[in-house]
Design a protein around this motif. Structure first.
Motif, mmCIF file in Angstrom:
data_model
loop_
_atom_site.group_PDB
_atom_site.id
_atom_site.type_symbol
_atom_site.label_atom_id
_atom_site.label_comp_id
_atom_site.label_asym_id
_atom_site.label_seq_id
_atom_site.Cartn_x
_atom_site.Cartn_y
_atom_site.Cartn_z
ATOM 1 N N GLN A 106 -0.475 -13.235 -32.935
ATOM 2 C CA GLN A 106 -0.106 -14.748 -32.741
ATOM 3 C C GLN A 106 -0.923 -16.024 -32.779
ATOM 4 N N GLN A 107 -2.377 -15.204 -32.660
ATOM 5 C CA GLN A 107 -2.709 -16.834 -33.976
ATOM 6 C C GLN A 107 -2.499 -16.922 -35.839
ATOM 7 N N PHE A 108 -2.139 -15.939 -36.012
ATOM 8 C CA PHE A 108 -2.000 -16.060 -37.237
ATOM 9 C C PHE A 108 -0.638 -17.002 -37.119
ATOM 10 N N LEU A 109 0.168 -16.702 -36.837
ATOM 11 C CA LEU A 109 1.677 -17.037 -36.082
ATOM 12 C C LEU A 109 1.890 -18.826 -36.371
ATOM 13 N N ASP A 110 0.423 -18.737 -34.802
ATOM 14 C CA ASP A 110 0.210 -19.721 -34.498
ATOM 15 C C ASP A 110 -0.292 -21.029 -35.524
ATOM 16 N N HIS A 111 -1.191 -20.780 -36.604
ATOM 17 C CA HIS A 111 -1.511 -20.568 -37.833
ATOM 18 C C HIS A 111 -0.749 -22.227 -39.007
ATOM 19 N N ILE A 112 -0.291 -20.701 -39.190
ATOM 20 C CA ILE A 112 0.916 -21.020 -39.599
ATOM 21 C C ILE A 112 1.794 -21.202 -39.825
ATOM 22 N N GLU A 113 2.560 -21.588 -38.352
ATOM 23 C CA GLU A 113 3.339 -23.176 -38.095
ATOM 24 C C GLU A 113 2.477 -24.005 -38.219
ATOM 25 N N LYS A 114 1.415 -24.624 -37.529
ATOM 26 C CA LYS A 114 0.548 -25.647 -37.407
ATOM 27 C C LYS A 114 0.327 -26.013 -38.528
ATOM 28 N N SER A 115 0.610 -25.282 -39.357
ATOM 29 C CA SER A 115 0.174 -25.882 -41.037
ATOM 30 C C SER A 115 1.253 -25.943 -41.584
ATOM 31 N N ASN A 116 2.131 -25.521 -41.281
ATOM 32 C CA ASN A 116 3.565 -25.927 -42.176
ATOM 33 C C ASN A 116 3.197 -25.356 -42.937
ATOM 34 N N LEU A 117 3.229 -23.622 -42.998
ATOM 35 C CA LEU A 117 4.072 -22.949 -44.519
ATOM 36 C C LEU A 117 4.792 -22.223 -43.938
ATOM 37 N N PHE A 118 6.155 -22.716 -44.119
ATOM 38 C CA PHE A 118 7.685 -22.503 -44.600
ATOM 39 C C PHE A 118 7.888 -21.315 -42.889
ATOM 40 N N ASP A 123 13.338 -19.399 -32.126
ATOM 41 C CA ASP A 123 13.885 -19.407 -30.548
ATOM 42 C C ASP A 123 13.276 -20.833 -29.869
ATOM 43 N N GLN A 124 13.650 -20.716 -28.900
ATOM 44 C CA GLN A 124 12.953 -21.808 -28.150
ATOM 45 C C GLN A 124 11.660 -21.920 -27.618
ATOM 46 N N LYS A 125 11.565 -20.538 -27.428
ATOM 47 C CA LYS A 125 9.997 -20.079 -26.947
ATOM 48 C C LYS A 125 9.060 -19.622 -27.929
ATOM 49 N N ARG A 126 9.442 -20.059 -28.890
ATOM 50 C CA ARG A 126 8.856 -19.890 -30.252
ATOM 51 C C ARG A 126 8.373 -18.401 -30.154
ATOM 52 N N THR A 127 9.009 -17.614 -29.885
ATOM 53 C CA THR A 127 8.259 -15.981 -30.370
ATOM 54 C C THR A 127 8.966 -15.803 -31.404
ATOM 55 N N TRP A 128 10.442 -16.018 -31.653
ATOM 56 C CA TRP A 128 10.898 -15.092 -32.965
ATOM 57 C C TRP A 128 10.499 -16.202 -33.947
ATOM 58 N N TYR A 129 10.063 -16.158 -35.382
ATOM 59 C CA TYR A 129 10.121 -16.597 -36.535
ATOM 60 C C TYR A 129 10.525 -16.355 -37.514
ATOM 61 N N ARG A 130 10.745 -16.528 -38.790
ATOM 62 C CA ARG A 130 10.845 -16.260 -40.264
ATOM 63 C C ARG A 130 10.854 -17.032 -41.151
ATOM 64 N N TYR A 131 10.515 -16.396 -42.589
ATOM 65 C CA TYR A 131 10.033 -17.410 -43.658
ATOM 66 C C TYR A 131 11.529 -18.266 -43.661
ATOM 67 N N HIS A 132 10.579 -19.830 -44.509
ATOM 68 C CA HIS A 132 11.509 -19.591 -45.681
ATOM 69 C C HIS A 132 11.981 -19.412 -46.538
ATOM 70 N N LEU A 133 13.370 -19.401 -46.667
ATOM 71 C CA LEU A 133 13.876 -18.291 -47.475
ATOM 72 C C LEU A 133 12.977 -18.622 -48.584
ATOM 73 N N LEU A 134 12.565 -19.667 -49.390
ATOM 74 C CA LEU A 134 12.071 -19.505 -50.680
ATOM 75 C C LEU A 134 10.847 -18.853 -50.778
ATOM 76 N N PHE A 135 9.752 -18.951 -49.706
ATOM 77 C CA PHE A 135 8.316 -18.886 -49.522
ATOM 78 C C PHE A 135 8.701 -16.976 -49.122
ATOM 79 N N ALA A 136 9.802 -16.506 -48.394
ATOM 80 C CA ALA A 136 9.941 -15.324 -48.293
ATOM 81 C C ALA A 136 10.118 -14.718 -49.845
#
Length: 139
Positions: A106-118, A123-136
């Motif tokens: 969760q710490q990594f995901l929070d950091h990735i999201e706050k850093s705008n790392l694609f 979902d609204q709760k920010r439980t599930w994510y995916r990487y931007h297609l080009l980054f993935a």
């Protein structure tokens, strides 16, 4: 960039880059480069459509940018997290913890999201994510 693309091709390119403006600019540069090299004709809609369909994280402009400006600037532990979780179509902290055998995803995901790392929240709760297609695709 004076490419004279059809509205369908513009929409397809916007979908492929998921609206990422730098990605759109890099795609435009790549289109211009291919046209100058004579590899394709910007008037040939089939050529343009094939280019857009094949445009990915391995495109040299995208690859160089994401490697030099994004991935290489991350700490080794973050790079490892990004690479190992890139195989997942959807990410959540519990899933990443299970895959990686750790308890701090969760710490990594929070950091990735706050850093705008694609990272795209799914979902609204920010439980599930995916990487931007080009980054993935790069990862």
């Amino acid at each position: 960039m004076l490419l004279e693309l059809s509205s369908e091709n513009v929409q397809a390119l916007e979908n492929r880059t998921e609206g990422w403006i730098a990605g759109l600019q890099m795609a435009s540069l790549a289109l211009q480069s291919f046209a100058r090299q004579g590899t394709m004709s910007l008037q040939g809609q089939e050529d343009v459509q094939e280019f857009i369909r094949a445009f990915s994280g391995s495109n040299r402009y995208i690859f160089d940018y994401l490697m030099d400006e994004v991935l290489s600037r991350q700490e080794p532990e973050m790079q490892d997290f990004l690479l190992k979780t890139s195989i997942l179509e959807r990410l959540s902290a519990p899933l990443c913890n299970a895959i990686l055998g750790r308890s701090n995803s969760q710490q990594f995901l929070d950091h990735i999201e706050k850093s705008n790392l694609f990272l795209v929240p799914l979902d609204q709760k920010r439980t599930w994510y995916r990487y931007h297609l080009l980054f993935a695709e790069l990862l």
